[in-house]
Scaffold this motif. Structure first.
Motif, PDB file in Angstrom:
ATOM      1  N   ALA A 338      75.766  88.242  35.772  1.00 11.43           N
ATOM      2  CA  ALA A 338      74.882  87.903  34.653  1.00 11.43           C
ATOM      3  C   ALA A 338      75.029  88.904  33.508  1.00 11.43           C
ATOM      4  O   ALA A 338      74.067  89.545  33.077  1.00 11.43           O
ATOM      5  N   GLN A 339      76.236  89.021  32.979  1.00 13.29           N
ATOM      6  CA  GLN A 339      76.474  89.916  31.850  1.00 13.29           C
ATOM      7  C   GLN A 339      75.795  89.356  30.594  1.00 13.29           C
ATOM      8  O   GLN A 339      75.513  88.178  30.497  1.00 13.29           O
ATOM      9  N   LYS A 340      75.553  90.246  29.639  1.00 11.66           N
ATOM     10  CA  LYS A 340      74.907  89.898  28.364  1.00 11.66           C
ATOM     11  C   LYS A 340      73.474  89.391  28.561  1.00 11.66           C
ATOM     12  O   LYS A 340      72.937  88.659  27.724  1.00 11.66           O
ATOM     13  N   THR A 341      72.851  89.801  29.650  1.00 13.86           N
ATOM     14  CA  THR A 341      71.449  89.443  29.869  1.00 13.86           C
ATOM     15  C   THR A 341      70.565  90.213  28.899  1.00 13.86           C
ATOM     16  O   THR A 341      70.774  91.407  28.659  1.00 13.86           O
ATOM     17  N   ALA A 342      69.543  89.540  28.364  1.00  7.89           N
ATOM     18  CA  ALA A 342      68.516  90.190  27.538  1.00  7.89           C
ATOM     19  C   ALA A 342      67.160  89.874  28.161  1.00  7.89           C
ATOM     20  O   ALA A 342      66.792  88.708  28.296  1.00  7.89           O
ATOM     21  N   SER A 343      66.436  90.925  28.545  1.00  4.29           N
ATOM     22  CA  SER A 343      65.167  90.714  29.239  1.00  4.29           C
ATOM     23  C   SER A 343      64.147  91.766  28.831  1.00  4.29           C
ATOM     24  O   SER A 343      64.467  92.957  28.770  1.00  4.29           O
ATOM     25  N   VAL A 344      62.931  91.308  28.559  1.00  2.00           N
ATOM     26  CA  VAL A 344      61.816  92.199  28.242  1.00  2.00           C
ATOM     27  C   VAL A 344      60.618  91.753  29.073  1.00  2.00           C
ATOM     28  O   VAL A 344      60.289  90.562  29.109  1.00  2.00           O
ATOM     29  N   MET A 345      59.951  92.710  29.721  1.00  2.00           N
ATOM     30  CA  MET A 345      58.748  92.429  30.495  1.00  2.00           C
ATOM     31  C   MET A 345      57.661  93.433  30.136  1.00  2.00           C
ATOM     32  O   MET A 345      57.891  94.641  30.174  1.00  2.00           O
ATOM     33  N   ARG A 346      56.473  92.919  29.784  1.00  2.00           N
ATOM     34  CA  ARG A 346      55.344  93.790  29.444  1.00  2.00           C
ATOM     35  C   ARG A 346      54.090  93.325  30.166  1.00  2.00           C
ATOM     36  O   ARG A 346      53.847  92.126  30.277  1.00  2.00           O
ATOM     37  N   ASN A 347      53.322  94.296  30.628  1.00  2.00           N
ATOM     38  CA  ASN A 347      52.011  94.024  31.213  1.00  2.00           C
ATOM     39  C   ASN A 347      51.021  95.014  30.618  1.00  2.00           C
ATOM     40  O   ASN A 347      51.175  96.228  30.776  1.00  2.00           O
ATOM     41  N   GLN A 348      50.023  94.500  29.899  1.00  2.00           N
ATOM     42  CA  GLN A 348      49.035  95.345  29.236  1.00  2.00           C
ATOM     43  C   GLN A 348      47.647  94.930  29.692  1.00  2.00           C
ATOM     44  O   GLN A 348      47.328  93.736  29.731  1.00  2.00           O
ATOM     45  N   ASN A 349      46.815  95.932  30.013  1.00  2.00           N
ATOM     46  CA  ASN A 349      45.549  95.651  30.680  1.00  2.00           C
ATOM     47  C   ASN A 349      44.424  96.482  30.095  1.00  2.00           C
ATOM     48  O   ASN A 349      44.604  97.652  29.738  1.00  2.00           O
ATOM     49  N   LEU A 350      43.255  95.866  30.036  1.00  2.00           N
ATOM     50  CA  LEU A 350      42.067  96.513  29.496  1.00  2.00           C
ATOM     51  C   LEU A 350      40.952  96.427  30.521  1.00  2.00           C
ATOM     52  O   LEU A 350      40.548  95.327  30.925  1.00  2.00           O
ATOM     53  N   CYS A 351      40.483  97.577  30.972  1.00  3.85           N
ATOM     54  CA  CYS A 351      39.354  97.640  31.900  1.00  3.85           C
ATOM     55  C   CYS A 351      38.110  98.042  31.113  1.00  3.85           C
ATOM     56  O   CYS A 351      38.017  99.168  30.605  1.00  3.85           O
ATOM     57  N   ALA A 352      37.152  97.116  31.008  1.00 10.21           N
ATOM     58  CA  ALA A 352      35.969  97.352  30.174  1.00 10.21           C
ATOM     59  C   ALA A 352      34.900  98.167  30.892  1.00 10.21           C
ATOM     60  O   ALA A 352      33.954  98.640  30.251  1.00 10.21           O
TER      61      ALA A 352
END
Length: 447
Positions: A338-352
């Motif tokens: 899987a050459q030339k793969t482009a991948s972004v993963m984000r997890n953002q969390n707010l604890c009130a």
């Protein structure tokens, strides 16, 4: 093994009845699923993909099952007062796990497009359904998938022929309806042929104040150059347990846009597996979770890049209040070819609150040497400086908190490409933060 034993005994004792009220392609794989379930049992927290949810405990209570397919009287329009109104969609209902056909207007779909009962189509076209059913959802890999495959008798099938574009979104309302505590095993099969396009909106609601346990297995096959937009919205209640496994296979040049929105629930565990088998496939996955009190939401995702020049972009955001618990575990696997793969993963969390808990585990596993991949996660609380700034300008503390939470979650809502749904969700999310969705506004309980 007590939790497993009750389901093994149930299947053994009721196998003939289960099969009689289903179809051959579904029946053909049941015994294999039983063997896989008996061998593996419910996964413990020692299993990497289940480390944040104790699965056996969810399945311990004694729920009723409608194996004999008794008719459950319900008028979907009486049971369901949708707070996400009919967005000029083709509207369908699933009552528990059965496709509802009584007193329903016929939707206008392009020629060849099928939205209907999985059992009925499997009975009419067994060879066609057998080519897809239980192929992506491998019972040897997951105990919940095996259990669902053992017990599921009906569900939904969506088929879009080659080159057909479904302009109007298809909205499917999953209604949980019962006079007793009930276990529901629902199956969904989505087949989008090459160069076809469809937008699907699934809404989960509960019409009765009962304990429900739902297992759902969704298999989606997206052909070469095809496009699938899949939106899943959960608005049930605190007695609901939902365990959903989604398996997506993408061919070359296909596009998938998947959005998972949890606005109200009890305990939810979502597994999403995406496999890109052909070059140039693209996948965008977004998740939005708002939870309070003792609600629990666990999202577990896997994106497998098998072919070159594929792209994936993943964003999950949680806002947790009260004693809520959230979990996110995301893994991107880039195979050697899987050459030339482009991948972004984000997890953002707010604890009130200090009592809210968030577990996060983003992962990259890369075996190719020419890729652009990134991942990251954050867990934080409301910004004291921003709160102070707004209060200095006459905004109450409660309203200031609401504005910050709303701004935080908006990035996910704004990414929804179905404009009427996006606009309505902005309204729903604000109501949720204001406590106006303390119960599901989509059911008769909340009138």
């Amino acid at each position: 093994m007590q939790s497993e034993k009750q389901y093994i005994d149930l299947y053994t004792d009721c196998r003939e009845m289960i099969c009689r009220h289903s179809a051959e392609p579904m029946n053909a794989v049941r015994d294999r699923a039983l063997d896989d379930f008996r061998r593996s049992g419910f996964p413990t927290r020692k299993v990497e993909r289940y480390k944040y949810t104790e699965m056996a405990k969810l399945f311990e209570p004694d729920y009723g099952l409608n194996i004999n397919r008794l008719d459950i009287p319900v008028n979907p329009y009486d049971a369901f007062k949708c707070d996400v109104p009919n967005l000029s969609t083709s509207l369908y209902f699933i009552v528990n796990d059965s496709f509802h056909t009584k007193n329903m207007p016929k939707s206008q779909l392009p020629d060849g497009v099928i939205v209907g009962s999985l059992k009925e189509l499997a009975s009419k076209k067994p060879d066609f359904i057998a080519r897809y059913y239980s192929k992506a959802a491998r019972t040897e890999d997951d105990a919940v998938t095996a259990l669902n495959t053992m017990l599921a008798q009906d569900g939904l099938v969506v088929y879009v022929p080659e080159g057909v574009r479904v302009e109007r979104a298809v909205q499917v309302i999953n209604i949980l309806r019962s006079d007793v505590d009930l276990m529901v095993n629902r199956r969904v099969l989505i087949i989008v042929e090459p160069r076809a396009e469809i937008k699907l909106l699934f809404c989960d609601h509960a019409a009765d104040d009962r304990r429900f346990l739902t297992t759902q297995v969704v298999e989606a096959y997206v052909g070469e150059g095809a496009a699938l937009d899949l939106y899943c919205l959960e608005e049930t209640h605190e007695k609901n347990v939902r365990v959903s496994n989604l398996y997506i296979e993408q061919a070359a040049g296909s596009r998938v846009n998947h959005n998972m929105i949890t606005l109200h629930n009890g305990t939810t565990r979502n597994r999403t597996d995406v496999t890109m088998t052909g070059q140039g496939a693209e996948c965008r996955m977004n998740g939005c979770v708002i939870a309070d009190r003792k609600q629990r939401v666990d999202n577990n995702t896997l994106i497998v890049h098998q072919a070159p020049n594929c792209k994936s972009n993943e964003l999950y955001k949680y806002v947790l209040d009260g004693q809520a618990t959230g979990a996110f575990a995301g893994r991107v696997l880039v195979m050697k070819d899987a050459q030339k793969t482009a991948s972004v993963m984000r997890n953002q969390n707010l604890c009130a609150t200090k009592e809210a808990h968030m577990y996060t585990q983003p992962m990259l596993e890369i075996y190719a040497d020419d890729v652009k991949c990134a991942h990251g996660s954050t867990v934080g609380q409301l910004n004291d400086t921003a709160l102070f700034y707004m209060r200095q300008r006459g905004i109450s503390l409660k309203e200031a908190k609401l504005l910050l939470q709303f701004a935080f979650i908006n990035e996910v809502i704004d990414s929804i490409q179905l404009a009427p749904l996006r606009d309505r969700l902005h309204h729903l999310v604000e109501k949720r933060f204001r406590g106006e969705l303390a119960k599901c506004d989509g059911c008769k309980l909340c009138k």
